[in-house]
Write an enzyme that holds these catalytic residues in place. Structure first.
Site, PDB file in Angstrom:
ATOM      1  CB  CYS A   2      -0.874   0.035   1.240  1.00  0.00           C
ATOM      2  SG  CYS A   2      -1.889  -1.405   1.448  1.00  0.00           S
ATOM      3  CG  ASN A  99       0.179   2.274   3.649  1.00  0.00           C
ATOM      4  OD1 ASN A  99      -0.851   2.276   2.992  1.00  0.00           O
ATOM      5  ND2 ASN A  99       1.293   2.868   3.259  1.00  0.00           N
ATOM      6  N   GLY A 100      -0.813  -1.017   6.616  1.00  0.00           N
ATOM      7  CA  GLY A 100      -0.544  -1.821   7.809  1.00  0.00           C
ATOM      8  C   GLY A 100      -1.736  -2.698   8.140  1.00  0.00           C
ATOM      9  CD  GLU A 479      17.300 -13.222  -6.881  1.00  0.00           C
ATOM     10  OE1 GLU A 479      16.723 -13.669  -5.874  1.00  0.00           O
ATOM     11  OE2 GLU A 479      16.930 -12.192  -7.473  1.00  0.00           O
ATOM     12  CE  LYS A 483      13.998 -11.383  -9.338  1.00  0.00           C
ATOM     13  NZ  LYS A 483      14.736 -11.057  -8.153  1.00  0.00           N
TER      14      LYS A 483
HETATM   15  C1  F6R Z   1      12.279 -10.416  -5.215  1.00  0.00           C
HETATM   16  C2  F6R Z   1      12.087  -9.333  -4.298  1.00  0.00           C
HETATM   17  C3  F6R Z   1      11.754  -9.645  -2.888  1.00  0.00           C
HETATM   18  C4  F6R Z   1      12.566  -8.721  -1.971  1.00  0.00           C
HETATM   19  C5  F6R Z   1      12.131  -8.923  -0.516  1.00  0.00           C
HETATM   20  C6  F6R Z   1      12.939  -8.077   0.451  1.00  0.00           C
HETATM   21  O1  F6R Z   1      12.570  -9.991  -6.497  1.00  0.00           O
HETATM   22  O2  F6R Z   1      12.165  -8.199  -4.672  1.00  0.00           O
HETATM   23  O3  F6R Z   1      11.971 -10.977  -2.581  1.00  0.00           O
HETATM   24  O4  F6R Z   1      13.917  -9.024  -2.135  1.00  0.00           O
HETATM   25  O5  F6R Z   1      10.768  -8.588  -0.388  1.00  0.00           O
HETATM   26  O6  F6R Z   1      12.818  -6.720   0.155  1.00  0.00           O
HETATM   27  P1  F6R Z   1      13.841  -5.671   0.724  1.00  0.00           P
HETATM   28  O7  F6R Z   1      15.166  -5.923   0.092  1.00  0.00           O
HETATM   29  O8  F6R Z   1      13.264  -4.349   0.373  1.00  0.00           O
HETATM   30  O9  F6R Z   1      13.909  -5.894   2.210  1.00  0.00           O
END
Ligand code: F6R
Length: 606
Positions: A2, A99-100, A479, A483
């Site tokens: 959000c 949000n939340g 990873e 993806k």
């Molecule tokens: C995958 C992706 C998510 C983020 C995860 C952590 O492509 O983007 O798996 O890596 O939600 O997000 P951050 O790095 O913002 O803590």
């Protein structure tokens, strides 16, 4: 996830709100809405789907100089028009965006029912509007008193038609940033929605409430004590970020990576001592020598980057290192000790579970470093020391350049720790040289795009794919599978190739393409045996390798030859190849590449 934007000032609120919502789109959402006070009356409009659907509904004559806007990512209740924000009380005097998650929404709804007030949506947020409307006094007092009854997390913005130039915002566990303008004030859940209007910002902390009018602002705690807040002036060129001529942000961000790595290492290579220079750690060399273990925490791709980082550090610094999903770590009553260096990794710096793990470690007395991209984010502000990634904004929901920059930062940290321990100056110098040459190696890797797109063509019809890699190639496989799942919706699993015959081999058939990451290292011959196992089951094999071994060609349907680099950087280059594979597969399948279904950019709820 959000997004919130709120405005009060001399301009018409509507275009400011819509522009803000457009800048928040990248976070992922399923509905959107705005409310403005127009001639002392709240008028609100909301709809499921993209922002364009909302815009079509808005009447021409929606003037008004104060308003709130929201992009919703459904948690409580289906993504439909009714559940979209803003929510209002029945007399439409108050409008709220949130949000939340309000954890005691059921109890609050029951209390409202006892007072004869029925909720008309499935959301937890609606209760806030009704509770606020029960107060006759000033909006700020109503917000404080209602939030004292709320359990859970919130970033919230409210307007009241009886005070038509006032906004009230509050924060607990979900970011709210104030934008301080000249004769106008803004608030948003994400800096990107503010920077077009002002460079002066204030981060609210948990338990704080702000009242904003065009003339100024005041910040207090929930129990009405004044908070002394400092304005931060954003420096440098504020990037107005677009697709840069590419069809998708994801594609641009993959292609930005040579430059991102250049930025991540800039000023951090210390030629004199053949090490990395990392300001901001807040740890002296002597304190680093006392570190006996490293524990890395993150979610999703940040966790996979952490796994790769743990291997880099263990290899170079000979320090036992491991990574764990932040959400699991924090709930297993972890043992925290003073000899372990804890590292949290996050692009957004707002991921709820990563933040909660950080707080749990600090509560128990542990020292936590952050590897964070968004400057001034909650995690960046709360860690004991840290390293910024300098990856710039990442808009596509699926992480690419931030992931790569996490690996870059880990390689710098591994080099620095290695040079304190096991790595000789000569070896350090070779690694520094490799690091400085990395941007060129990335450019050379990106030239493989057409060959990788040809493989994407072959895997696009599959319903399931396997990604295989051993030791330092295993986090890359994880990873790569992540993806492909995210952007193409093809089911994908990652395994160390050595695990195949312990179970997954049962699923290997002509219909399951296997993507094998095969770095040229001491395990090469063993990994080639795994290729034989797969080939014998008839599965198509696509191998990504820097080895020239002729056996690979014979056992693979296609081979992508990645530029040869120092072992430390191999995961980074093979990771980029797999990003291109996922992108081109999603392109062929005509997916919503930048905003895949059900996903949000920054996961600020548990
Ligand atoms: C995958 C992706 C998510 C983020 C995860 C952590 O492509 O983007 O798996 O890596 O939600 O997000 P951050 O790095 O913002 O803590």
């Amino acid at each position: 996830m959000c997004g919130i934007i709120a405005y009060t000032g001399h301009q018409d609120a509507r275009p400011v709100l819509l522009d803000g919502l457009r800048r928040l789109e990248y976070r992922g959402y399923d509905s959107a809405g705005i409310a403005v006070i127009n001639r002392r009356r709240i008028r609100h409009f909301k709809s499921a789907g993209k922002l364009a659907v909302l815009e079509q509904q808005l009447p021409e004559n929606l003037a008004g100089k104060v308003g709130i806007g929201h992009t919703r990512w459904a948690t409580h209740g289906a993504p439909n028009d009714t559940n979209a924000h803003p929510h209002t009380d029945h007399s439409q005097r108050i409008a709220v965006v949130h949000n939340g998650i309000i954890e005691n929404a059921t109890a609050l709804r029951a209390q409202l029912a006892d007072a004869g007030i029925a909720c008309s949506t499935e959301t937890d947020t609606e209760v806030l509007a009704h509770l606020l409307a029960q107060h006759e006094g000033k909006l700020i007092d109503a917000v404080r008193s209602v939030l004292l009854r709320v359990q859970g997390t919130y970033g919230v913005a409210a307007i009241d038609q009886r005070s038509p130039d006032t906004l009230v915002v509050a924060r607990n566990g979900s970011p709210v940033i104030l934008g301080i303008g000249d004769g106008e004030m803004l608030a948003a859940s994400d800096m990107s929605a503010l920077t077009r209007y002002t460079r002066d910002i204030i981060h609210l902390d948990d338990g704080e409430v702000a009242e904003l009018t065009p003339a100024g602002f005041s910040v207090t705690t929930l129990d009405a004590h004044p908070s002394n807040k400092q304005t931060t002036r954003l420096s440098g060129v504020l990037e107005d970020y677009d697709k840069g001529g590419y069809e998708h942000f994801l594609h641009r961000e993959i292609h930005d990576q040579a430059e991102i790595v250049r930025r991540s290492i800039s000023g951090r290579l210390d030629q004199r001592f053949s090490t990395a220079h990392l300001g901001g750690l807040n740890l002296a060399a002597r304190e680093l020598l006392d570190v006996k273990r490293i524990k890395i925490l993150g979610c999703g791709s940040a966790y996979y980057a952490g796994m790769a980082g743990a291997q880099m550090i263990e290899t170079l610094a000979r320090l036992p290192s491991s990574a764990e999903p932040a959400a699991e770590f924090r709930y297993r009553n972890p043992i925290i000790d003073s000899e372990t260096l804890y590292i949290v990794v996050s692009q957004s710096g707002e991921t709820f579970d990563t933040l909660a793990a950080l707080r749990e470690i600090q509560r128990k007395g542990g020292f936590v470093l952050g590897i964070v991209n968004v400057v001034g984010s909650t995690i960046a502000r709360e860690v004991d020391g840290g390293i910024y990634m300098h990856a710039g904004p990442e808009v596509s929901v699926a992480s690419t350049k931030a992931y790569t920059s996490m690996l870059t930062v880990f390689s710098l940290l591994a080099l620095m720790l290695g040079r304190l321990k096991d790595v000789s100056p000569q070896r350090g110098a070779a690694l520094i040289k490799g690091m400085a040459e990395l941007p060129q190696a990335i450019d050379a890797t990106l030239l493989l795009e057409n060959s990788i797109a040809a493989i994407a063509n072959k895997i696009a019809p599959a319903s399931s794919a396997f990604f295989l890699g051993r030791t330092d190639a295993f986090p890359v496989a994880l990873e790569g599978a992540q993806k492909l799942k995210e952007v193409s919706y093809i089911h994908a699993e990652a395994y160390p190739a050595s695990e195949l015959k312990h179970g997954p081999l049962a699923l290997i058939t002509e219909q399951t393409p296997c993507i094998v990451i095969l770095p040229d290292n001491e395990l090469l011959t063993k990994s080639i045996s795994s290729l034989e196992e797969i080939k014998a089951r008839g599965a198509p094999v696509y191998t990504f390798t820097d080895s020239a071994d002729s056996r690979i060609e014979k056992l693979s349907d296609d081979v992508i030859r990645i530029p040869a680099v120092e072992f430390l950087f191999k995961p980074l280059l093979s990771g980029i190849c797999l990003q291109l594979l996922a992108y081109h597969t999603a392109l062929i399948l005509d997916r919503d590449i930048d905003q895949p279904r059900n996903l949000a950019k920054s996961v600020t709820v548990e």
